[in-house]
Structures are given as C-alpha cells and as structure tokens.
Design a protein around this motif. Sequence first.
Motif, PDB file in Angstrom:
ATOM      1  N   ALA A 133      14.356 -54.133 -13.560  1.00  0.00           N
ATOM      2  CA  ALA A 133      13.780 -55.026 -14.561  1.00  0.00           C
ATOM      3  C   ALA A 133      12.300 -55.218 -14.259  1.00  0.00           C
ATOM      4  O   ALA A 133      11.867 -55.098 -13.113  1.00  0.00           O
ATOM      5  CB  ALA A 133      14.497 -56.377 -14.554  1.00  0.00           C
ATOM      6  N   ALA A 134      11.548 -55.502 -15.297  1.00  0.00           N
ATOM      7  CA  ALA A 134      10.129 -55.820 -15.154  1.00  0.00           C
ATOM      8  C   ALA A 134       9.821 -56.968 -16.105  1.00  0.00           C
ATOM      9  O   ALA A 134      10.539 -57.193 -17.087  1.00  0.00           O
ATOM     10  CB  ALA A 134       9.246 -54.614 -15.458  1.00  0.00           C
ATOM     11  N   ILE A 135       8.753 -57.689 -15.794  1.00  0.00           N
ATOM     12  CA  ILE A 135       8.395 -58.884 -16.558  1.00  0.00           C
ATOM     13  C   ILE A 135       6.936 -58.811 -16.960  1.00  0.00           C
ATOM     14  O   ILE A 135       6.072 -58.505 -16.137  1.00  0.00           O
ATOM     15  CB  ILE A 135       8.621 -60.148 -15.710  1.00  0.00           C
ATOM     16  N   VAL A 136       6.675 -59.130 -18.227  1.00  0.00           N
ATOM     17  CA  VAL A 136       5.305 -59.369 -18.690  1.00  0.00           C
ATOM     18  C   VAL A 136       5.326 -60.647 -19.520  1.00  0.00           C
ATOM     19  O   VAL A 136       6.146 -60.799 -20.416  1.00  0.00           O
ATOM     20  CB  VAL A 136       4.710 -58.179 -19.483  1.00  0.00           C
ATOM     21  N   HIS A 137       4.494 -61.575 -19.118  1.00  0.00           N
ATOM     22  CA  HIS A 137       4.337 -62.829 -19.849  1.00  0.00           C
ATOM     23  C   HIS A 137       2.914 -62.919 -20.380  1.00  0.00           C
ATOM     24  O   HIS A 137       1.977 -62.421 -19.736  1.00  0.00           O
ATOM     25  CB  HIS A 137       4.581 -64.029 -18.914  1.00  0.00           C
ATOM     26  N   THR A 138       2.779 -63.564 -21.516  1.00  0.00           N
ATOM     27  CA  THR A 138       1.459 -63.853 -22.064  1.00  0.00           C
ATOM     28  C   THR A 138       1.319 -65.359 -22.214  1.00  0.00           C
ATOM     29  O   THR A 138       2.307 -66.059 -22.437  1.00  0.00           O
ATOM     30  CB  THR A 138       1.261 -63.175 -23.433  1.00  0.00           C
ATOM     31  N   GLY A 139       0.101 -65.836 -22.057  1.00  0.00           N
ATOM     32  CA  GLY A 139      -0.150 -67.267 -22.182  1.00  0.00           C
ATOM     33  C   GLY A 139      -1.600 -67.545 -22.499  1.00  0.00           C
ATOM     34  O   GLY A 139      -2.460 -66.667 -22.372  1.00  0.00           O
TER      35      GLY A 139
END
Length: 182
Positions: free
Chosen positions: A99-105
């Motif tokens: 799994a990999a994660i990319v968040h934007t904020g």
Amino acid sequence: MTVDLLALIGSPTAGGRTDAAAAAVLAGARAAGARVRTIALGERPPPEQVQAAMDAADGVLFASPTYRARSSGLIKGVLENTPRGAAGETGAPLLGTAAAIVHTGASAHHFLAVDDLRAVLAGFFAAQVLSPGLYLEAPHFDDTGALTGAARDLAAAHGRAFAEFTAAVRGAPAVVALLPLL
C-alpha cells in the motif's frame, strides 16, 4: 515482475489536487513498468466492485484530501467495509498487500494524517505500507491545480518506489503471510 496497482481516489470532487497528486504517483509507477487502475470513490462505485478491485491488485494507493488531520470519509468508508480475515469474514483483500499513501492539504499543519492512515493499514489490515508516504500542500500546486515541477518529480519518485516496493512484497512470502495485530 509487472505489478498491478489500484489507486483509490478519496476526494468527493473530481479533477482536484488529489486527482493530480495520484496521477503523478501513477505516472511514476507506469514508468517503472506497473499497470495501473483508478477508482474515484466520489463517483460512488458499488462496494463490491471496490473490494474486488483491491483483491485483484498487487498494491493499492490510497489518495485522499485531508480533513482535520484525517483521511476523507470516502477512504474511511472503504476501510470500514473491508474485511481483514477475522472470524466470520470471507476475505482479506489488503492482507499482505503493498500500500502507498498520498494526502493533499491546504497547509503542512495536517501532514500527520499520513501516519494515521499508515497505522490503520499496517496494524489493522496487515498491509505492507511504503514509507514515508506523501503529503502535498497548497504550495506544491500552481494556480491551475497542477503539481509544480519539483512536486511532480517527487510524486513520480514515490510512484516508481511504489512499483518496486510492490514487486518486492509480492516476492517475499514470509512478509505476505504476516497477520494483523489482533
């Protein structure tokens, strides 16, 4: 080894920064030889379709806007409906899956949302999560919502790493066999 990657886009609206960030990560993965597929959770796909896609994928990218230092409700909803192989459950699509994660904020104030999601994926589901994750904030995007050059390169590097990481996880039976904490 060619890997199949699935991106779950947890933004309620299409065409925004989360889509741009996920696309850049997936471009890097494609450049490394991965096959990619995207599901926009904002389009309300049937839960069975999402679960089947996760089960078929070698790796899953969780892409989410950040709300109050947490993943979107769409990502949370998918995870709440995902079996993990516990008593009475017939499947565990994330068990042993890369799994990999990319968040934007909007700002760096909420970057720890990546750690929150990583803990759930790794501990509760026994997914193997690429670290450190990726958090992209407003200055990483231009006025049109596209990633700036340096941020696009960083996202592509994460995509290449995700493809390689996924292949490594697939080739490590002892790693894939690890079970959730409880």
